[in-house]
Enzyme design. Structure first.
Site, PDB file in Angstrom:
ATOM      1  CG  HIS A  93      -7.498  -3.025  -1.183  1.00 34.81           C
ATOM      2  ND1 HIS A  93      -6.874  -1.991  -0.521  1.00 34.81           N
ATOM      3  CD2 HIS A  93      -6.720  -4.116  -0.977  1.00 34.81           C
ATOM      4  CE1 HIS A  93      -5.782  -2.440   0.067  1.00 34.81           C
ATOM      5  NE2 HIS A  93      -5.666  -3.741  -0.186  1.00 34.81           N
TER       6      HIS A  93
ATOM      7  CG  HIS B 244      -0.133  -9.316  -2.517  1.00 36.57           C
ATOM      8  ND1 HIS B 244      -0.164  -8.006  -2.937  1.00 36.57           N
ATOM      9  CD2 HIS B 244      -0.927  -9.380  -1.423  1.00 36.57           C
ATOM     10  CE1 HIS B 244      -0.932  -7.309  -2.117  1.00 36.57           C
ATOM     11  NE2 HIS B 244      -1.412  -8.124  -1.192  1.00 36.57           N
TER      12      HIS B 244
ATOM     13  CG  HIS C 191      -1.781  -1.245   1.279  1.00 35.40           C
ATOM     14  ND1 HIS C 191      -2.271  -1.740   2.451  1.00 35.40           N
ATOM     15  CD2 HIS C 191      -2.165  -2.122   0.313  1.00 35.40           C
ATOM     16  CE1 HIS C 191      -2.937  -2.858   2.211  1.00 35.40           C
ATOM     17  NE2 HIS C 191      -2.873  -3.114   0.921  1.00 35.40           N
TER      18      HIS C 191
HETATM   19 ZN    ZN Z   1      -3.828  -4.713  -0.038  1.00 34.16          ZN
END
Ligand code: ZN
Length: 308
Positions: free
Chosen positions: A238, A265, A81
């Site tokens: 997000h 990810h 982030h």
């Molecule tokens: Zn995240």
């Protein structure tokens, strides 16, 4: 601000917070850095061998967050982030000093990082920025998860789709152009989890710092956070934010159109590894190498002004 030149921040900023998974408090400073430095983490609580380059090659784990590790075993986790904030703020070079193993989660989005970066200001440097321009389609499929990228003229465009059996998240989908669109909903969107998964995650020794203050928690039929969602597509937004942060680990701004289904990810990291093995799928360019209209540049300035 020009898209042609590399950028850093005008002066040091400091922040403090708790790690989402470790639950540990850390102090973090972001410092200006010289041209071609890229993003470099420094574990100031470790005496030596404490520098960790923000590179996809240093990702040692990407299960629930992105963890970077250097060859001496120094780690920093949940970098995504903060990296996404640097991506959106157009920063190429920065040193991030941290006195613990995990970047503070703040409110679960990039909002606080971005606010601080915008407050102190971003400066142009004298060297040109290098872009990675996709020239050929490339994809990665892992079971039901899929990510691909194809050529696009001038920006990073991301089309992301989630596919959850949970009714609230469902098949949420969004497409975002990182140069042309207002990115406020992307940068403000918080990380999320299903209420039923919390026990399982905690048993893994994770989410020790997790709370309704820094994550959206979704039960079968409702969002448990008071106030609900910040925007209609907060879940997929997000995921797009995560992807931007993870893409900065390529060391470049990527110009291409990403289509991602149920990614995360781990898939993004495997994809970057595949992309860099395929040296026919991209070119490294500077912006004067391809045509960019004046209109495009002014749109970008506008976008930053709106987000400030
Ligand atoms: Zn995240």
């Amino acid at each position: 601000m020009s898209l042609i030149y590399q950028k850093t921040l005008s002066k040091k900023i400091n922040l403090t917070g708790v790690g989402l998974h470790s639950g540990k408090k850390s102090h973090l400073s972001i410092l200006p850095a010289k041209e071609d430095q890229g993003i470099l983490f420094k574990r100031v609580d470790i005496d030596k061998n404490n520098l960790i380059k923000a590179s996809f090659e240093n990702v040692s784990s990407a299960k629930l967050c992105t963890t970077l590790e250097n060859r001496y075993g120094a780690k920093v986790s949940t970098v995504e982030h903060l990296l996404a904030a640097l991506y959106i703020a157009e920063i190429d070079n920065a040193i991030i000093e941290i006195d613990n193993e995990e970047v503070p989660i703040m409110d679960g989005s990039s909002k606080d990082f971005l606010k601080l970066l915008k407050q102190i200001g971003i400066v142009d440097q004298s060297k040109k920025r290098k872009y990675l321009k996709i020239s050929d389609h490339i994809e990665l499929v892992e079971g039901k998860r899929k990510i691909s990228i194809e050529p696009n003229n001038s920006s990073l465009e991301v089309n992301f789709q989630l596919d959850y059996t949970n009714k609230i998240i469902g098949k949420q989908k969004n497409t975002v152009d990182f140069q042309k669109d207002n990115l406020k909903d992307i940068s403000n969107s918080r990380t999320f989890c299903l209420f039923k998964d919390i026990e399982k995650i905690k048993k893994l020794g994770l989410a020790k710092g997790g709370s309704l203050e820094n994550a959206i928690v979704v039960d079968n039929e409702k969002v448990l956070n008071q106030g609900g969602l910040r925007n209609e597509k907060e879940f997929v937004n997000h995921k797009i934010l995560d992807l931007a942060g993870d893409f900065l680990l390529s060391g470049y701004r990527i110009i291409g159109k990403v289509i991602c289904y149920q990614g995360g990810h781990e898939l993004t990291n495997l994809f970057l590894r595949k992309l860099f093995k395929s040296n026919t799928s991209f070119r490294i360019i500077e912006l004067n190498d391809f045509k960019i209209s004046k209109k495009f540049q002014s749109q970008s300035l506008e976008k930053l002004a709106v987000n400030a």
